[in-house]
Design a protein around this motif. Structure first.
Motif, PDB file in Angstrom:
ATOM      1  N   ARG A  37       0.804  -1.227   0.000  1.00 15.44           N
ATOM      2  CA  ARG A  37       0.000   0.000   0.000  1.00 15.44           C
ATOM      3  C   ARG A  37       0.839   1.279   0.000  1.00 15.44           C
ATOM      4  NH1 ARG A  37      -2.686   2.901   0.253  1.00 15.44           N
ATOM      5  NH2 ARG A  37      -4.117   3.293   1.956  1.00 15.44           N
ATOM      6  N   TYR A 121     -26.616   7.346   4.066  1.00 19.70           N
ATOM      7  CA  TYR A 121     -26.490   6.231   3.118  1.00 19.70           C
ATOM      8  C   TYR A 121     -27.223   5.005   3.675  1.00 19.70           C
ATOM      9  CZ  TYR A 121     -22.685   4.982   6.315  1.00 19.70           C
ATOM     10  OH  TYR A 121     -21.962   4.676   7.435  1.00 19.70           O
ATOM     11  N   ILE A 259     -16.359   2.256  -4.583  1.00 15.11           N
ATOM     12  CA  ILE A 259     -14.930   2.418  -4.299  1.00 15.11           C
ATOM     13  C   ILE A 259     -14.800   2.752  -2.820  1.00 15.11           C
ATOM     14  CG2 ILE A 259     -12.817   3.689  -4.833  1.00 15.11           C
ATOM     15  CD1 ILE A 259     -13.928   4.178  -7.632  1.00 15.11           C
ATOM     16  N   GLY A 260     -14.129   1.867  -2.092  1.00 16.75           N
ATOM     17  CA  GLY A 260     -13.916   2.102  -0.661  1.00 16.75           C
ATOM     18  C   GLY A 260     -14.643   1.097   0.203  1.00 16.75           C
ATOM     19  N   THR A 261     -13.896   0.557   1.163  1.00 12.98           N
ATOM     20  CA  THR A 261     -14.460  -0.440   2.080  1.00 12.98           C
ATOM     21  C   THR A 261     -14.112  -0.090   3.526  1.00 12.98           C
ATOM     22  OG1 THR A 261     -12.509  -1.795   1.679  1.00 12.98           O
ATOM     23  CG2 THR A 261     -14.506  -2.388   0.452  1.00 12.98           C
ATOM     24  N   ALA A 263     -15.522   2.037   7.105  1.00 16.86           N
ATOM     25  CA  ALA A 263     -16.743   1.811   7.898  1.00 16.86           C
ATOM     26  C   ALA A 263     -18.005   2.106   7.084  1.00 16.86           C
ATOM     27  CB  ALA A 263     -16.717   2.681   9.141  1.00 16.86           C
ATOM     28  N   THR A 264     -17.943   3.112   6.206  1.00 11.32           N
ATOM     29  CA  THR A 264     -19.108   3.456   5.393  1.00 11.32           C
ATOM     30  C   THR A 264     -19.393   2.361   4.369  1.00 11.32           C
ATOM     31  OG1 THR A 264     -18.654   5.813   5.651  1.00 11.32           O
ATOM     32  CG2 THR A 264     -20.042   5.170   3.799  1.00 11.32           C
ATOM     33  N   GLN A 267     -21.056  -0.690   5.695  1.00 11.37           N
ATOM     34  CA  GLN A 267     -22.493  -0.597   5.994  1.00 11.37           C
ATOM     35  C   GLN A 267     -23.343  -0.487   4.725  1.00 11.37           C
ATOM     36  OE1 GLN A 267     -22.723   2.664   8.862  1.00 11.37           O
ATOM     37  NE2 GLN A 267     -22.426   1.242  10.544  1.00 11.37           N
ATOM     38  N   LYS A 400      -6.323   0.325  11.910  1.00 11.29           N
ATOM     39  CA  LYS A 400      -7.468   0.947  11.254  1.00 11.29           C
ATOM     40  C   LYS A 400      -8.665   0.758  12.164  1.00 11.29           C
ATOM     41  CE  LYS A 400      -7.523   0.616   6.378  1.00 11.29           C
ATOM     42  NZ  LYS A 400      -6.710   1.709   5.888  1.00 11.29           N
ATOM     43  N   ARG A 401      -9.692   1.541  11.941  1.00  9.48           N
ATOM     44  CA  ARG A 401     -10.868   1.411  12.788  1.00  9.48           C
ATOM     45  C   ARG A 401     -11.522   0.044  12.526  1.00  9.48           C
ATOM     46  NH1 ARG A 401     -14.146   5.253  15.729  1.00  9.48           N
ATOM     47  NH2 ARG A 401     -16.226   4.442  15.966  1.00  9.48           N
ATOM     48  N   THR A 422      -7.523  -3.862  -5.203  1.00  6.94           N
ATOM     49  CA  THR A 422      -6.745  -2.822  -5.886  1.00  6.94           C
ATOM     50  C   THR A 422      -5.492  -2.426  -5.104  1.00  6.94           C
ATOM     51  OG1 THR A 422      -7.937  -0.970  -4.893  1.00  6.94           O
ATOM     52  CG2 THR A 422      -8.859  -1.898  -6.919  1.00  6.94           C
ATOM     53  N   GLY A 452     -14.458   8.376   1.994  1.00  7.19           N
ATOM     54  CA  GLY A 452     -14.133   9.044   3.243  1.00  7.19           C
ATOM     55  C   GLY A 452     -14.008  10.552   3.156  1.00  7.19           C
ATOM     56  N   PHE A 453     -13.296  11.081   4.139  1.00  6.68           N
ATOM     57  CA  PHE A 453     -13.272  12.527   4.365  1.00  6.68           C
ATOM     58  C   PHE A 453     -11.836  13.004   4.509  1.00  6.68           C
ATOM     59  CE2 PHE A 453     -17.149  10.628   5.665  1.00  6.68           C
ATOM     60  CZ  PHE A 453     -18.116  11.492   5.160  1.00  6.68           C
ATOM     61  N   GLN A 569      -6.128   6.395   8.270  1.00  9.39           N
ATOM     62  CA  GLN A 569      -6.336   7.674   8.965  1.00  9.39           C
ATOM     63  C   GLN A 569      -5.480   7.790  10.213  1.00  9.39           C
ATOM     64  OE1 GLN A 569     -10.441   7.575   9.967  1.00  9.39           O
ATOM     65  NE2 GLN A 569     -11.098   7.742   7.851  1.00  9.39           N
ATOM     66  N   GLU A 573      -2.163   8.178   6.819  1.00  5.21           N
ATOM     67  CA  GLU A 573      -1.965   7.501   5.538  1.00  5.21           C
ATOM     68  C   GLU A 573      -0.505   7.087   5.344  1.00  5.21           C
ATOM     69  OE1 GLU A 573      -4.474   6.680   3.597  1.00  5.21           O
ATOM     70  OE2 GLU A 573      -5.983   7.753   4.751  1.00  5.21           O
TER      71      GLU A 573
HETATM   72  P1  NAP Z   1     -12.564   5.830   5.274  1.00  6.24           P
HETATM   73  O1  NAP Z   1     -12.523   5.051   6.502  1.00  6.24           O
HETATM   74  O2  NAP Z   1     -11.565   6.905   5.064  1.00  6.24           O
HETATM   75  O3  NAP Z   1     -12.514   4.812   4.065  1.00  6.24           O
HETATM   76  C1  NAP Z   1     -12.257   5.244   2.756  1.00  6.24           C
HETATM   77  C2  NAP Z   1     -12.149   4.032   1.883  1.00  6.24           C
HETATM   78  O4  NAP Z   1     -11.867   4.436   0.540  1.00  6.24           O
HETATM   79  C3  NAP Z   1     -11.020   3.109   2.305  1.00  6.24           C
HETATM   80  O5  NAP Z   1     -11.441   1.790   2.160  1.00  6.24           O
HETATM   81  C4  NAP Z   1      -9.920   3.457   1.293  1.00  6.24           C
HETATM   82  O6  NAP Z   1      -8.993   2.435   1.116  1.00  6.24           O
HETATM   83  C5  NAP Z   1     -10.774   3.658   0.068  1.00  6.24           C
HETATM   84  N1  NAP Z   1     -10.077   4.350  -1.014  1.00  6.24           N
HETATM   85  C6  NAP Z   1      -9.677   5.617  -1.037  1.00  6.24           C
HETATM   86  N2  NAP Z   1      -9.065   5.877  -2.217  1.00  6.24           N
HETATM   87  C7  NAP Z   1      -9.077   4.740  -2.935  1.00  6.24           C
HETATM   88  C8  NAP Z   1      -8.587   4.362  -4.206  1.00  6.24           C
HETATM   89  N3  NAP Z   1      -7.912   5.226  -4.982  1.00  6.24           N
HETATM   90  N4  NAP Z   1      -8.808   3.098  -4.614  1.00  6.24           N
HETATM   91  C9  NAP Z   1      -9.454   2.224  -3.830  1.00  6.24           C
HETATM   92  N5  NAP Z   1      -9.928   2.523  -2.618  1.00  6.24           N
HETATM   93  C10 NAP Z   1      -9.741   3.768  -2.168  1.00  6.24           C
HETATM   94  O7  NAP Z   1     -13.985   6.536   5.069  1.00  6.24           O
HETATM   95  P2  NAP Z   1     -15.394   6.103   5.685  1.00  6.24           P
HETATM   96  O8  NAP Z   1     -15.590   4.649   5.560  1.00  6.24           O
HETATM   97  O9  NAP Z   1     -16.388   7.015   5.088  1.00  6.24           O
HETATM   98  O10 NAP Z   1     -15.216   6.452   7.201  1.00  6.24           O
HETATM   99  C11 NAP Z   1     -14.865   7.789   7.589  1.00  6.24           C
HETATM  100  C12 NAP Z   1     -14.851   7.903   9.092  1.00  6.24           C
HETATM  101  O11 NAP Z   1     -16.166   7.853   9.567  1.00  6.24           O
HETATM  102  C13 NAP Z   1     -14.081   6.793   9.777  1.00  6.24           C
HETATM  103  O12 NAP Z   1     -13.374   7.304  10.870  1.00  6.24           O
HETATM  104  C14 NAP Z   1     -15.141   5.879  10.239  1.00  6.24           C
HETATM  105  O13 NAP Z   1     -14.795   5.120  11.347  1.00  6.24           O
HETATM  106  C15 NAP Z   1     -16.280   6.825  10.517  1.00  6.24           C
HETATM  107  N6  NAP Z   1     -17.546   6.132  10.293  1.00  6.24           N
HETATM  108  C16 NAP Z   1     -18.224   5.702  11.374  1.00  6.24           C
HETATM  109  C17 NAP Z   1     -19.406   5.046  11.179  1.00  6.24           C
HETATM  110  C18 NAP Z   1     -20.169   4.596  12.338  1.00  6.24           C
HETATM  111  O14 NAP Z   1     -19.967   4.996  13.446  1.00  6.24           O
HETATM  112  N7  NAP Z   1     -21.096   3.755  12.118  1.00  6.24           N
HETATM  113  C19 NAP Z   1     -19.895   4.796   9.920  1.00  6.24           C
HETATM  114  C20 NAP Z   1     -19.170   5.245   8.844  1.00  6.24           C
HETATM  115  C21 NAP Z   1     -17.999   5.915   9.041  1.00  6.24           C
HETATM  116  P3  NAP Z   1      -7.730   2.298   2.109  1.00  6.24           P
HETATM  117  O15 NAP Z   1      -8.258   1.720   3.376  1.00  6.24           O
HETATM  118  O16 NAP Z   1      -6.803   1.422   1.401  1.00  6.24           O
HETATM  119  O17 NAP Z   1      -7.185   3.680   2.291  1.00  6.24           O
END
Ligand code: NAP
Length: 614
Positions: A37, A121, A259-261, A263-264, A267, A400-401, A422, A452-453, A569, A573
C-alpha cells in the motif's frame, strides 16, 4: 513463507482458539501487506470535493428542501459556534446551562446533526454502543431503540435535542463561514458568511469537523464518467430509490461500482448487494469485520439504570477500550472483548506486574490470535475462497478502525457481487463508462464513492476558511505544518478562539465522549471570562510550546506502531512525519488521562498557562 497450520473452529465464538507461536511469520506477512500500500498513499492521493469548481456537484446538499431563506444578518454576540453537529449541540446546551444565552450556531447543513445530517447512506448506524455514544441520555430520558441505532434515529435525536434545549432559536443553517478576523480595539471576532452575514463575537468556537469535507480518490477521469455518481455522504435516493433503511428499488437494473471499504462501505455494500443488478467492490485495504451483535434495547434494564449511569458507562467504555489495565467494564462489545482478550494474555504472560517485554509480546501475540479468529470467520462465511482471501485483514487491530457487521461478509456470497483487490494493481482511471483496473474496464451505471473525508489536510483546508488573528497573523500560516495549541483549545495570537475536536487533544473510540468533555471545558472558560469581565484569553508562548512538546513526545511514543501499520487515517496515511493530520497529533494514551488533566486544570480555577487581559 508457509502460513501457520489452521485448526477447525466455531466461527461464532469470540475467543480465539489458537495460540500463535511463530510471531515472525505474522510480522513478515503484515509488513508485506503494508508495503503493497505504501507507494500509493498520503493525503495528496485524494482530491477534495470543492465548494465551487470541478467537483462542486459532489458537494450539493441532497437533503435541503431549497436554498437558505433567512435574510443576511448583522449581530454582536457573546459567542458564535461554528458547526451544528454533536459538538455544536453540546456547546449550545452547556452555554445555556452556564447562563450564556447570547450565541448563534452556524452550519452549512440545513439542520442539526453534523455527520448524521450528511451521512444518510443505506445501512448507516453508529458502531459504538448507542448507550455510550448518544449524548444527554439522562437529561432527555431518551431510550435508544437498539444497541446500535440507525443513522436516521440519531439524526432525529439531534433534532429533538435542538427542540428540547431551545437551540433552534440560536441556529442559522445553510451558511458557510467565508472568513474571520480579529479586531483588537473591540476585542471581537468579525465573522463573515456566504449568506452575507456579519457577526461580531467575543468568543468563537470552531471545529473543522473530522468528517465534514468529503474526498474523492485521486484518480484521473472522475468528472468524465457519463453514468451517475455520488459520494456516500451525499446519497442520491432520487436515483437509487429507498431510504437509509434500504429498499433501493430503482437499482434492480443497475450495475453499481463501489470504491472504498471503510466503515461506510461496510455498511452500505450489503444494501447495494441486496437491490442492485450487480455490484463490483473496489477494495484497497480490507476492514477487519467482527460480529455486530445488535439487539433491541432491553427497556427493563435501561430504565433500571441508576442516576449518573451515563457518565460512568462512557468513562468505563473509554477506559476499557483504550487501557489494558482493567477488566471491570460496563460495556461488553467487540471493542471491549478485544481489549479483554489482550488483558488476559498480558496477565498470562506476566501476572499483574508484567515486564515491558512481557507486555509488548503479549499484546502482539494476542493481536495475531484475535485476527486469526476473524480470518477464520471470513472463511466460515464467504463460500468462494478467492473472495474470502481478499476480505482477510493482515494488520494489527487498531491500525485501522475495526468494523462490526453481520451482513457485510455474507453479501459476497451473491453471484452478483464481485470484489476487486486494488492494493497491488490500483485503479488506474475512471472513464466515461466505468472503472479501469489493469487491462480491464468495469462498465457500470453508478459509481458510489465510499472514499471518506479529508483528514490529512491542514486545518484551514478542512475548515474551508482562513482566520486573520492579532496583527494579521494567518491561521493558514501558523497551522501549515500542523496545529499548535495549548491543551488543544487555544492558540497564541488568536485570542478567544476555541478549537475543538482532534486538535492536539486525545484519541478515543467514542468521539461523542470527547465532544462532551471539550464542550464543558470550553464553556467553563467562556463563562468565567464573562463572569469576571475578562476581555481576552490566549495561551502564553511557554504554555503553548510546552503542550506542543508534550504532543511531539507522544508522537514519538507512537512512531514504531504507526510505522508498522498499513496506511490509514490513524497514521496519516503512512506519512507519519507529516504533521498536518490532526488525528496523529493527540495524547497517546487512554482518553481519561486527558479528561483528568482538563478537570484538574478547571478545579485549580487559575487559568494556568493563559494570558488574560481585562
Ligand atoms: P474511510 O474510513 O476513510 O474509508 C475510505 C475508503 O476508501 C477506504 O477503504 C480506502 O482504502 C478507500 N479508497 C480511497 N481511495 C481509494 C482508491 N484510490 N482506490 C481504492 N480505494 C480507495 O472513510 P469512511 O468509511 O467514510 O469512514 C470515515 C470515518 O467515519 C471513519 O473514521 C469511520 O470510522 C467513521 N464512520 C463511522 C461510522 C459509524 O460509526 N457507524 C460509519 C461510517 C464511518 P484504504 O483503506 O486502502 O485507504
Amino acid at each position: 513463507m508457509t502460513a501457520p497450520e489452521k485448526t477447525a473452529r466455531d466461527p461464532h465464538l469470540w475467543v480465539p482458539q489458537r495460540k500463535v507461536e511463530d510471531l515472525e511469520w505474522f510480522r513478515e506477512k503484515y509488513a508485506a501487506e503494508r508495503d503493497k500500500r505504501l507507494p500509493n498513499t498520503g493525503a495528496d492521493t485524494f482530491q477534495a470535493i470543492d465548494f465551487e469548481g470541478k467537483f462542486a456537484s459532489f458537494d450539493a446538499d441532497p437533503h435541503a428542501t431549497g436554498p437558505r431563506t433567512a435574510p443576511p444578518m448583522t449581530a454582536d454576540l457573546d459567542m458564535l459556534v461554528i458547526g451544528a453537529g454533536f459538538m455544536g449541540i453540546s456547546v449550545g446546551v452547556e452555554l445555556k446551562k452556564a447562563g450564556v444565552t447570547d450565541f448563534k450556531i452556524l452550519d452549512v447543513a440545513a439542520d442539526f446533526g453534523g455527520t448524521w445530517y450528511w451521512n444518510r447512506y443505506p445501512g448507516v448506524r453508529c458502531d459504538v454502543e448507542s448507550y455510550v455514544y448518544l449524548p444527554f441520555l439522562e437529561e432527555t430520558g431518551y431510550v435508544p431503540t437498539e444497541r446500535y441505532t440507525r443513522g436516521s434515529e440519531i439524526f432525529a435525536y439531534c433534532q429533538s435535542l435542538g427542540e428540547q434545549f431551545g437551540l433552534y432559536d440560536h441556529a442559522l443553517f445553510q451558511t458557510r463561514v467565508t472568513d474571520m478576523e480579529w479586531d483588537e480595539d473591540t476585542a471581537r471576532w468579525t465573522v463573515r458568511t456566504d449568506g452575507g452575514d456579519v457577526f461580531r463575537a467575543r468568543f468563537v468556537s470552531t471545529q473543522s469537523g473530522q468528517f465534514s469535507r468529503p474526498q474523492l480518490p485521486g484518480l484521473p477521469g472522475v468528472e468524465k464518467f457519463t453514468g451517475h455518481s455520488f459520494h456516500t455522504s451525499r446519497w442520491d435516493y432520487e436515483y437509487t430509490g429507498g431510504d437509509s433503511a434500504g429498499n433501493l428499488d430503482k437499482l434492480h437494473d443497475k450495475r453499481v461500482a463501489v470504491i472504498g471499504t471503510g466503515a461506510t462501505g461496510v455498511q452500505a455494500i450489503p444494501q447495494l448487494a441486496e437491490f442492485a443488478k450487480s455490484v463490483v467492490v473496489f477494495q484497497r485495504t480490507p476492514t477487519q469485520i467482527a460480529p455486530r451483535e445488535n439487539a433491541p434495547t432491553d427497556i427493563e434494564w435501561f430504565t433500571s439504570l441508576p442516576e449518573g449511569w451515563h457518565g460512568v458507562r462512557r468513562a468505563s467504555f473509554d477506559k476499557c477500550a483504550m487501557d489494558r489495565a482493567t477488566a471491570d467494564c460496563d460495556v461488553d462489545d467487540g471493542w471491549i472483548k478485544f481489549a479483554k482478550y489482550q488483558l488476559g494474555a498480558i496477565y498470562e504472560a506476566g501476572g499483574v506486574e508484567p515486564t515491558v517485554e512481557q507486555f509488548m509480546d503479549a499484546m502482539e501475540r494476542s493481536d495475531y490470535e484475535w485476527n486469526e479468529m476473524l480470518r477464520d470467520r471470513v472463511d466460515s462465511i464467504v463460500t468462494d475462497p478467492a473472495k474470502a482471501e481478499k476480505l482477510k485483514t493482515y494488520y494489527r487491530t487498531m491500525c485501522k478502525r475495526p468494523g462490526f457487521s453481520d451482513d457485510f461478509l455474507p453479501a459476497f456470497n451473491k453471484e452478483s457481487v464481485d470484489i476487486v483487490d486494488t492494493a497491488t494493481t490500483p485503479i488506474e482511471r475512471i472513464t466515461e463508462n466505468g472503472v479501469v483496473v489493469g487491462d480491464r474496464e468495469y462498465e457500470v451505471d453508478l459509481i458510489v464513492y465510499a472514499t471518506g473525508f479529508q483528514m490529512g489536510r491542514t486545518w484551514t483546508d478542512k475548515a474551508g476558511y482562513d482566520v486573520a488573528g492579532r496583527s494579521g497573523n494567518r491561521l493558514s500560516k501558523k497551522f501549515a505544518d500542523g496545529v499548535s495549541t495549548y491543551h488543544g483549545f487555544l492558540s497564541e495570537n488568536f485570542p478567544n478562539l476555541f478549537f475543538l475536536g482532534f486538535t492536539q487533544s486525545t484519541q478515543v473510540s467514542n468521539i461523542a465522549n470527547l465532544i462532551d468533555h471539550q464542550a464543558r471545558h470550553m464553556v467553563y472558560m467562556v463563562a468565567k471570562c464573562i463572569a469576571e469581565g475578562i476581555r481576552t484569553i490566549e495561551p502564553t508562548p511557554e504554555a503553548e510550546a510546552g503542550w506542543n512538546q508534550t504532543i511531539l513526545e507522544h508522537a514519538e511514543m507512537r512512531r514504531d506502531w504507526n510505522t508498522s501499520c498499513t496506511p490509514g487515517q490513524y497514521n496519516n496515511e503512512g506519512r507519519i512525519d507529516d504533521k498536518r493530520s490532526t488525528l496523529v497529533g493527540g495524547l497517546y494514551g487512554p482518553g481519561y488521562e486527558y479528561f483528568d488533566l482538563l478537570r484538574k486544570w478547571r478545579e485549580d480555577d487559575q487559568f494556568h498557562g493563559i494570558a488574560v487581559t481585562h
